[in-house]
Design an enzyme around this catalytic site. Sequence first.
Site, mmCIF file in Angstrom:
data_model
loop_
_atom_site.group_PDB
_atom_site.id
_atom_site.type_symbol
_atom_site.label_atom_id
_atom_site.label_comp_id
_atom_site.label_asym_id
_atom_site.label_seq_id
_atom_site.Cartn_x
_atom_site.Cartn_y
_atom_site.Cartn_z
ATOM 1 N N CYS A 1 -0.782 6.038 10.067
ATOM 2 C CA CYS A 1 0.507 5.481 10.479
ATOM 3 C C CYS A 1 0.297 4.174 11.224
ATOM 4 C CB CYS A 1 1.227 6.420 11.441
ATOM 5 S SG CYS A 1 1.759 7.945 10.724
ATOM 6 N N CYS B 1 7.777 -4.333 16.055
ATOM 7 C CA CYS B 1 7.375 -3.316 17.034
ATOM 8 C C CYS B 1 5.966 -3.650 17.536
ATOM 9 C CB CYS B 1 7.398 -1.924 16.406
ATOM 10 S SG CYS B 1 9.006 -1.514 15.718
ATOM 11 N N CYS C 1 6.837 -6.496 7.639
ATOM 12 C CA CYS C 1 8.018 -5.949 8.292
ATOM 13 C C CYS C 1 8.478 -6.928 9.367
ATOM 14 C CB CYS C 1 7.713 -4.589 8.920
ATOM 15 S SG CYS C 1 9.160 -3.830 9.695
ATOM 16 N N CYS D 1 2.621 -1.810 16.221
ATOM 17 C CA CYS D 1 2.455 -1.573 14.785
ATOM 18 C C CYS D 1 1.780 -2.755 14.092
ATOM 19 C CB CYS D 1 3.820 -1.303 14.161
ATOM 20 S SG CYS D 1 3.775 -1.119 12.373
ATOM 21 N N CYS E 1 3.463 8.491 0.737
ATOM 22 C CA CYS E 1 4.092 7.599 1.711
ATOM 23 C C CYS E 1 4.209 6.219 1.049
ATOM 24 C CB CYS E 1 3.168 7.576 2.933
ATOM 25 S SG CYS E 1 3.654 6.420 4.200
ATOM 26 N N GLU F 1 0.829 -1.196 0.000
ATOM 27 C CA GLU F 1 0.000 0.000 0.000
ATOM 28 C C GLU F 1 0.870 1.255 0.000
ATOM 29 O OE1 GLU F 1 -3.969 -1.538 2.246
ATOM 30 O OE2 GLU F 1 -2.336 -0.995 3.581
HETATM 31 N N1 SAH Z 1 9.730 1.076 9.612
HETATM 32 C C1 SAH Z 1 9.947 2.468 9.545
HETATM 33 C C2 SAH Z 1 9.060 3.117 8.515
HETATM 34 C C3 SAH Z 1 7.580 3.009 8.818
HETATM 35 S S1 SAH Z 1 7.075 4.512 9.441
HETATM 36 C C4 SAH Z 1 9.759 3.098 10.898
HETATM 37 O O1 SAH Z 1 9.233 2.452 11.776
HETATM 38 O O2 SAH Z 1 10.199 4.230 11.052
HETATM 39 C C5 SAH Z 1 5.699 4.081 10.354
HETATM 40 C C6 SAH Z 1 5.544 5.078 11.493
HETATM 41 O O3 SAH Z 1 4.285 4.823 12.111
HETATM 42 C C7 SAH Z 1 6.604 4.880 12.566
HETATM 43 O O4 SAH Z 1 7.050 6.128 13.029
HETATM 44 C C8 SAH Z 1 5.852 4.178 13.686
HETATM 45 O O5 SAH Z 1 6.412 4.490 14.936
HETATM 46 C C9 SAH Z 1 4.452 4.700 13.503
HETATM 47 N N2 SAH Z 1 3.405 3.786 13.959
HETATM 48 C C10 SAH Z 1 3.404 2.456 13.894
HETATM 49 N N3 SAH Z 1 2.258 1.972 14.405
HETATM 50 C C11 SAH Z 1 1.529 3.039 14.784
HETATM 51 C C12 SAH Z 1 0.247 3.186 15.380
HETATM 52 N N4 SAH Z 1 -0.525 2.141 15.639
HETATM 53 N N5 SAH Z 1 -0.194 4.427 15.643
HETATM 54 C C13 SAH Z 1 0.560 5.513 15.326
HETATM 55 N N6 SAH Z 1 1.761 5.433 14.761
HETATM 56 C C14 SAH Z 1 2.250 4.206 14.503
HETATM 57 FE FE1 SF4 Z 2 8.270 -2.168 11.064
HETATM 58 FE FE2 SF4 Z 2 6.117 -0.997 12.056
HETATM 59 FE FE3 SF4 Z 2 8.329 -1.152 13.521
HETATM 60 FE FE4 SF4 Z 2 8.275 0.476 11.392
HETATM 61 S S1 SF4 Z 2 7.024 0.672 13.234
HETATM 62 S S2 SF4 Z 2 9.888 -0.961 11.963
HETATM 63 S S3 SF4 Z 2 6.949 -0.694 10.020
HETATM 64 S S4 SF4 Z 2 7.105 -2.894 12.810
#
Ligand code: SAH
Ligand code: SF4
Length: 341
Positions: A335, A117, A113, A120, A106, A93
């Site tokens: 995000c 985390c 991934c 996420c 984006c 996406e």
């Molecule tokens: N993997 C990279 C690029 C993805 S950016 C990274 O993590 O930086 C995705 C962004 O969304 C990251 O800053 C992450 O911290 C944020 N994110 C992930 N899950 C989220 C959620 N449930 N609510 C708000 N932000 C979230």
């Molecule tokens: Fe991967 Fe989500 Fe962590 Fe970014 S925030 S590194 S997309 S698991």
Amino acid sequence: MYVPQDIKNFTEEQFVRWLGQYGIAPYRAGQVLRWIYHRGVHSFSEMTDISKGLRNFLSERLAISRPQTEQVQTSKDGSRKYLFRLKDGQHIESVLIPEPGHRTLCISSQVGCGMGCKFCLTGRGGLVRNLEPSEIISQVCAVRDDLQDPSSLTNIVFMGMGEPLANYNSVVQAIRTITANNGLQFSNRRVTLSTAGLAPRIDDLGRDVRVSLAVSLNAADNTTRNKLMPINRTYPIEILLSACRTFPLPSRRTIMFEYVLIAGVNDTPMDAERLAELLRPMRAKINLIPFNPYEGTEFRRPEEGSILSFQKVLLDRHYTAIIRYSKGGDIGAACGQLRAR
Ligand code: SAH
Ligand code: SF4
């Protein structure tokens, strides 16, 4: 069956070398790439200033791939989510975000991934596979094709699915084409890579290309960050920030630190003070992202009052700290809400 190489997997330099093997002049590389990236053609037969013989030669050996746009959803706030189907049936996406005077796209760097985390949704299913450079670049090409005014797309952020630095070679290759003159011609200041913090790769990135950097910090102490982001056990905060401090940014840029605010986990004024202290030696901006909930998560978004008090601590210490209410929540485009279907 012979599968032709995808021309979007070449940088200009590599394409020059590839042509050279067949004794074809280097200037042809720029000519072909401009047709693809500036004029958006989808076949060699449309490249009318190139001889028929050469066009046939190229089309027998190279493909100009296009991902299939399977669905486009528009949110009530104007953002648009594109669902692409890749050649092996996987999905990724991209999200187009309207901003005053311009638009930001984006893009994804992986299917899924592997960073795990805890907050996420993309991370939940693990890593399916890396994207090829062509699959990264094609997200930009496809969305630009879909716009009435392609020049309104000015910014690219690697904040979609995947950890870009875990797919390093393809991502660097894609950045080269996205910013090249005979490529998509984005200014390097307007291309931002966001990482969960693969510190040694941040060093490599600074050496290999010039782009803006965003770091998903999400906690100001190692105990909390270890719980949220497993990568922190390999590269703890001190190591991560030391890579950030030496990262060569494009001129007039600062590093963007992203901080997802989660109720009862990292959202107290004390956390904000620690964050301020931590980032004091750096040129830094802070994006506060109130947690976007999804089905099956135990995390919650803080009350509005706590979000504002957290921000106030940072503003009082003279940081630029912006609360980013993610767009596209109603279409699962916010995000952390992207996932492979
Ligand atoms: N993997 C990279 C690029 C993805 S950016 C990274 O993590 O930086 C995705 C962004 O969304 C990251 O800053 C992450 O911290 C944020 N994110 C992930 N899950 C989220 C959620 N449930 N609510 C708000 N932000 C979230
Ligand atoms: Fe991967 Fe989500 Fe962590 Fe970014 S925030 S590194 S997309 S698991």
